[in-house]
Design a protein around this motif. Structure first.
Motif, PDB file in Angstrom:
ATOM      1  N   THR A  21       0.837  -1.196   0.000  1.00  0.00           N
ATOM      2  CA  THR A  21       0.000   0.000   0.000  1.00  0.00           C
ATOM      3  C   THR A  21       0.867   1.238   0.000  1.00  0.00           C
ATOM      4  OG1 THR A  21      -1.780  -1.128   1.175  1.00  0.00           O
ATOM      5  CG2 THR A  21      -1.757   1.263   1.289  1.00  0.00           C
ATOM      6  N   CYS A  22       0.450   2.237  -0.755  1.00  0.00           N
ATOM      7  CA  CYS A  22       1.131   3.530  -0.817  1.00  0.00           C
ATOM      8  C   CYS A  22       0.100   4.593  -0.446  1.00  0.00           C
ATOM      9  CB  CYS A  22       1.676   3.748  -2.215  1.00  0.00           C
ATOM     10  SG  CYS A  22       2.410   5.371  -2.510  1.00  0.00           S
ATOM     11  N   ALA A  23       0.233   5.148   0.740  1.00  0.00           N
ATOM     12  CA  ALA A  23      -0.708   6.153   1.230  1.00  0.00           C
ATOM     13  C   ALA A  23      -0.130   7.547   1.021  1.00  0.00           C
ATOM     14  CB  ALA A  23      -1.002   5.917   2.704  1.00  0.00           C
ATOM     15  N   ALA A  24      -0.966   8.443   0.515  1.00  0.00           N
ATOM     16  CA  ALA A  24      -0.499   9.776   0.157  1.00  0.00           C
ATOM     17  C   ALA A  24      -1.126  10.857   1.030  1.00  0.00           C
ATOM     18  CB  ALA A  24      -0.818  10.064  -1.305  1.00  0.00           C
ATOM     19  N   ASN A  74      -8.439   6.801  -5.685  1.00  0.00           N
ATOM     20  CA  ASN A  74      -8.213   8.228  -5.450  1.00  0.00           C
ATOM     21  C   ASN A  74      -9.063   8.755  -4.302  1.00  0.00           C
ATOM     22  OD1 ASN A  74      -6.280   8.339  -7.450  1.00  0.00           O
ATOM     23  ND2 ASN A  74      -7.684   9.109  -9.016  1.00  0.00           N
ATOM     24  N   THR A  75     -10.192   8.139  -4.034  1.00  0.00           N
ATOM     25  CA  THR A  75     -11.021   8.590  -2.914  1.00  0.00           C
ATOM     26  C   THR A  75     -10.326   8.325  -1.576  1.00  0.00           C
ATOM     27  OG1 THR A  75     -12.221   6.495  -2.688  1.00  0.00           O
ATOM     28  CG2 THR A  75     -13.100   8.113  -4.250  1.00  0.00           C
ATOM     29  N   LYS A  76      -9.450   7.314  -1.551  1.00  0.00           N
ATOM     30  CA  LYS A  76      -8.699   6.994  -0.338  1.00  0.00           C
ATOM     31  C   LYS A  76      -7.259   7.505  -0.409  1.00  0.00           C
ATOM     32  CE  LYS A  76     -11.364   2.808   0.658  1.00  0.00           C
ATOM     33  NZ  LYS A  76     -11.306   1.335   0.864  1.00  0.00           N
ATOM     34  N   ARG A  77      -6.905   8.184  -1.495  1.00  0.00           N
ATOM     35  CA  ARG A  77      -5.557   8.702  -1.674  1.00  0.00           C
ATOM     36  C   ARG A  77      -4.529   7.583  -1.500  1.00  0.00           C
ATOM     37  NH1 ARG A  77      -5.459  14.200  -1.261  1.00  0.00           N
ATOM     38  NH2 ARG A  77      -3.388  14.269  -0.328  1.00  0.00           N
TER      39      ARG A  77
END
Length: 124
Positions: A21-24, A74-77
């Protein structure tokens, strides 16, 4: 500038699976293409996969095509890299990176923000 944090790495047996996972955070996540790269000890960092800002197009390295799947929400970035049918040679630190340019590319020079990496180790 967008900030990225990877997670989901670990130790897995050959043939197994992991999801990275890559969280922005920071600037608009959905304006960036996201790429995944990896680096093994003693080797240069190499491209793994990339996905367009819209999710409509993906690009894969030949070595992972058919085994890895890149996606994003994109809704969860957040972006993801599903790793299936893992091999010992997939062992590496995996990095996600953000590319503000429109062209989907494997060229790491086009990626302007990087995460700290997450270790994936595949045992034989």
């Amino acid at each position: 500038q967008v900030q990225l944090i990877e997670s989901g790495g670990g130790l897995v047996q050959a043939g197994g699976s992991l999801r990275l996972t890559c969280a922005a955070s920071g600037r608009a996540f959905d304006s960036y293409a996201i790429g995944w790269f990896r680096q093994s000890p003693g080797k240069d960092r190499e491209f793994v996969a990339a996905i367009r800002w819209s999710g409509s197009e993906q690009l894969y390295a030949d070595s992972v095509k058919g085994r890895f799947t890149i996606s994003r929400d994109n809704t969860k970035r957040t972006a993801y890299l599903q790793l299936d049918s893992l091999k010992p040679e997939d062992t590496a630190v995996y990095y996600c990176a953000a590319n503000p340019f429109l062209v989907l590319t494997a060229n790491e020079d086009q990626y302007k923000a990087w995460g700290q990496g997450t270790q994936v180790t595949v045992s034989s």
